[in-house]
Design an enzyme around this catalytic site. Structure first.
Site, PDB file in Angstrom:
ATOM      1  N   ARG A 108       0.828  -1.199   0.000  1.00 18.46           N
ATOM      2  CA  ARG A 108       0.000   0.000   0.000  1.00 18.46           C
ATOM      3  C   ARG A 108       0.860   1.245   0.000  1.00 18.46           C
ATOM      4  NH1 ARG A 108      -4.320   2.300   4.450  1.00 18.46           N
ATOM      5  NH2 ARG A 108      -2.415   2.817   5.574  1.00 18.46           N
ATOM      6  N   THR A 112      -1.070   7.704  -1.117  1.00 17.83           N
ATOM      7  CA  THR A 112      -2.324   7.589  -1.880  1.00 17.83           C
ATOM      8  C   THR A 112      -3.244   6.491  -1.351  1.00 17.83           C
ATOM      9  OG1 THR A 112      -1.422   5.971  -3.452  1.00 17.83           O
ATOM     10  CG2 THR A 112      -1.072   8.321  -3.935  1.00 17.83           C
ATOM     11  N   ASP A 207       2.084  -6.094  10.904  1.00 14.62           N
ATOM     12  CA  ASP A 207       3.022  -5.759  11.972  1.00 14.62           C
ATOM     13  C   ASP A 207       2.767  -6.578  13.222  1.00 14.62           C
ATOM     14  OD1 ASP A 207       4.477  -3.873  10.545  1.00 14.62           O
ATOM     15  OD2 ASP A 207       3.215  -2.202  11.154  1.00 14.62           O
TER      16      ASP A 207
END
Length: 214
Positions: A108, A112, A207
């Site tokens: 990602r 944006t 994460d």
């Protein structure tokens, strides 16, 4: 079902809902988080595979001849969207040990929020297989839509999408883009925030699975 979309299943099983609650807690450590992702996936996949095709096979038990049911055709392909989707892979393999495994890497853009493909490797005979795409979070739907667009080019027999947490925006986008793709999720949350994170959500699944950020 979720709203008007007949292709969406949201699980209300007490075990799934309990485990999702623990998963969300910021105090849940990486080891337990990984275990919960795996456990929830296994419970979801049991139902998501309900429509797999069967065939008859003649065998002999220790007592007599009989006819049993076996999975028909080629075994499914399981395709995690990297990297967080890897947290769901082991449970799928546990349930379907003979499955083929593909990978699609989607990153990602932090500005944006658009997904970008950086890796693709699929089984060569996808047209003979069902595809189970796994990713813990369905936020905007961009990564899922792009990944499924890639997979559809290989003409699989059917595509099923499994996630743990979904945003309404992601459900709507994916359902409109692919009404033929069955979507399974453990929870549909309230909304996306300004950074396109699911609220209340559980933070960044990648994460928390891999322990790459506190």
């Amino acid at each position: 079902m979720y709203k008007q979309y007949k292709n969406v299943t949201v699980f209300d099983h007490p075990l799934i809902q309990h485990k999702v609650g623990v998963l969300r807690n910021k105090e849940t450590g990486h080891k337990e988080f990984r275990e919960l992702i795996s456990e929830i996936t296994l419970l979801m996949a049991y139902e998501a595979t309900r429509n797999m095709s069967l065939k008859d096979q003649d065998i002999e038990t220790p007592l007599c001849k009989t006819t049993v049911k076996r999975i028909a055709g080629k075994k499914p392909a399981v395709i995690p969207i990297l990297r967080a989707g890897l947290g769901m892979l082991d449970s799928m393999v546990t349930l379907i040990p003979a499955c083929k495994i593909g990978h699609i890497g989607m990153a990602r853009d932090e500005v944006t929020h658009e997904p970008h493909e950086y890796y693709k490797k699929l089984p060569h005979d996808m047209e003979q297989r069902e595809a189970y795409v796994v990713d813990p979070m369905l936020a905007t739907g961009g990564s899922a839509i792009d990944a499924i667009n890639v997979i559809k080019k290989s003409n699989p027999k059917r595509i099923v999408y499994l996630c743990i947490i979904a945003a309404p925006e992601g459900i709507e986008a994916l359902s409109k883009a692919f009404p033929d793709v069955d979507i399974y999720c453990a929870a549909v949350d309230d909304h996306l925030n300004e950074n396109c994170y699911i609220v209340p959500g559980l933070g960044d699944a990648g994460d928390r699975i891999f322990g790459t950020r506190v």
